[in-house]
Scaffold this active site. Structure first.
Site, PDB file in Angstrom:
ATOM      1  CG  ASN A   1      -5.426  11.202  -4.646  1.00  0.00           C
ATOM      2  OD1 ASN A   1      -4.827  11.319  -5.706  1.00  0.00           O
ATOM      3  ND2 ASN A   1      -5.999  10.065  -4.265  1.00  0.00           N
TER       4      ASN A   1
ATOM      5  CD  GLU B   1      -4.676   4.001  -1.542  1.00  0.00           C
ATOM      6  OE1 GLU B   1      -4.910   4.253  -0.350  1.00  0.00           O
ATOM      7  OE2 GLU B   1      -5.535   4.075  -2.440  1.00  0.00           O
TER       8      GLU B   1
ATOM      9  CG  ASP C   1      -1.885   1.162   1.234  1.00  0.00           C
ATOM     10  OD1 ASP C   1      -2.992   0.984   0.704  1.00  0.00           O
ATOM     11  OD2 ASP C   1      -1.525   2.244   1.749  1.00  0.00           O
TER      12      ASP C   1
ATOM     13  CG  ASP D   1      -5.071   8.440 -11.690  1.00  0.00           C
ATOM     14  OD1 ASP D   1      -5.332   7.879 -10.602  1.00  0.00           O
ATOM     15  OD2 ASP D   1      -5.943   8.799 -12.500  1.00  0.00           O
TER      16      ASP D   1
END
Length: 332
Positions: free
Chosen positions: A203, A238, A195, A212
């Site tokens: 973000n 993610e 992760d 992204d």
């Protein structure tokens, strides 16, 4: 070889109707038995990743109990690399290479030699059979490619979540034993969940387009730092999953930590440094996919609690029954 006839259409339909790698292999083996005869000694070597970076592995071989051991050894203990180099030098229209004890049919995809069918010379393949055999092998390769492309995540080009579930089921059931048995050393399968640490901050501070890009670069680093025969998935958002064979847990830990270090040392455009946390578990004992994921997820949670940017094995957890209640700590 008299069994080679006008059954090509039925064999083609049989191959393209398969919806998993395992059933596709089984279908090809059944067809080869019909084509070559039950007494024929053969072995099929192929790079399941459809990449020349992976040395073709022994995928399956003829299984008749009446087969002579020396014939089986001849087709199952081939020195693959030098033979592969020889096949690469053949013209595209060459369908058969005859050796001392073997007849070799190269298997190509997009012009690249990705494997071969080795047939012991006790069963001479007539020229009339070359075309049918090569057609069947060509259909197999293209169906395998179709299955793989349908299971790819569009952003990262990694395998997707649906494929992850199927692959874990196959491995636990022993259907991917060809990859492990290709090594002289006994290996076990491991599954890791990775992760991206504090991805929400990426973000929030840089926007989802940059987010992204971070996911894409992490995916590329994971793919390039694992072996071609390992499986790397985009598990969701993610999160990533890696399924790979190793000699033992220590080697698995070393491999995962090495990849973690590569990502931590990489400078990401605009964002700077990004780290990942991982948890992993050995795929042993028959169990449900959700059970293995839960174990790896607990180990991942421990990595987050311990400060992120680290790898934890499920076997090292003191409390293997703990839940994920995090209180006010932002772990992910």
């Amino acid at each position: 070889m008299e069994k080679i006839s006008s059954c090509g259409y039925e064999w083609t339909i049989g191959l393209i109707s398969q919806n998993s790698e395992h059933t596709l292999d089984s279908c090809l083996a059944k067809i080869l038995n019909q084509l070559l005869g039950e007494s024929c000694v053969y072995a099929f070597y192929f790079s399941k990743s459809l990449s020349i970076r992976q040395t073709p592995c022994l995928t399956f071989a003829s299984m008749g109990e009446q087969l002579k051991n020396e014939h089986k050894i001849a087709v199952e203990e081939i020195d693959v690399p030098p033979l592969l180099e020889r096949l690469k030098k053949l013209n595209q229209d060459v369908q058969l290479l005859s050796l001392a004890q073997l007849q070799i049919l190269p298997v190509r995809y997009q012009g690249l030699v990705l494997g071969f069918l080795a047939v012991h010379d006790q069963s001479i393949i007539p020229s009339s059979g070359h075309t049918v055999l090569n057609h069947v092998l060509n259909v197999y390769v293209h169906q395998l490619a179709t299955l793989q492309y349908a299971r790819v995540d569009p952003l990262t080009q990694l395998l997707n979540r649906q494929t992850f579930d199927e692959k874990i089921i196959d491995i636990v059931a022993g259907k991917d034993a060809w990859l492990v048995r290709d090594s002289e050393q006994k290996k076990s399968w491991y599954m890791a969940i990775a992760d991206i640490d504090l991805f929400k901050h990426v973000n929030d501070n840089y926007g989802h387009v940059i987010g992204d890009e971070v996911i894409l670069l992490v995916a590329q680093l994971l793919k390039s730092n694992f072996r071609v025969g390992d499986y790397v998935f985009r598990y969701g958002g993610e999160e990533f999953a890696i399924v790979f064979p190793c000699r033992d847990e220590g080697e698995a830990m070393q491999k995962l930590d090495s990849v973690r270090g590569v990502i931590a040392d990489t400078r990401f455009p605009q964002v700077g440094n990004v780290t990942i946390s991982m948890g992993f578990v050995e795929l042993k004992d028959a169990g449900q996919v959700a059970e293995f994921v839960n174990r790896a997820d607990r180990a991942l949670y421990q990595s987050k609690q311990d400060g992120r940017n680290r790898v934890t094995a499920f076997s090292n957890l003191k409390d293997k029954g703990c839940d994920h209640s995090s209180g006010d700590i932002e772990l992910f």
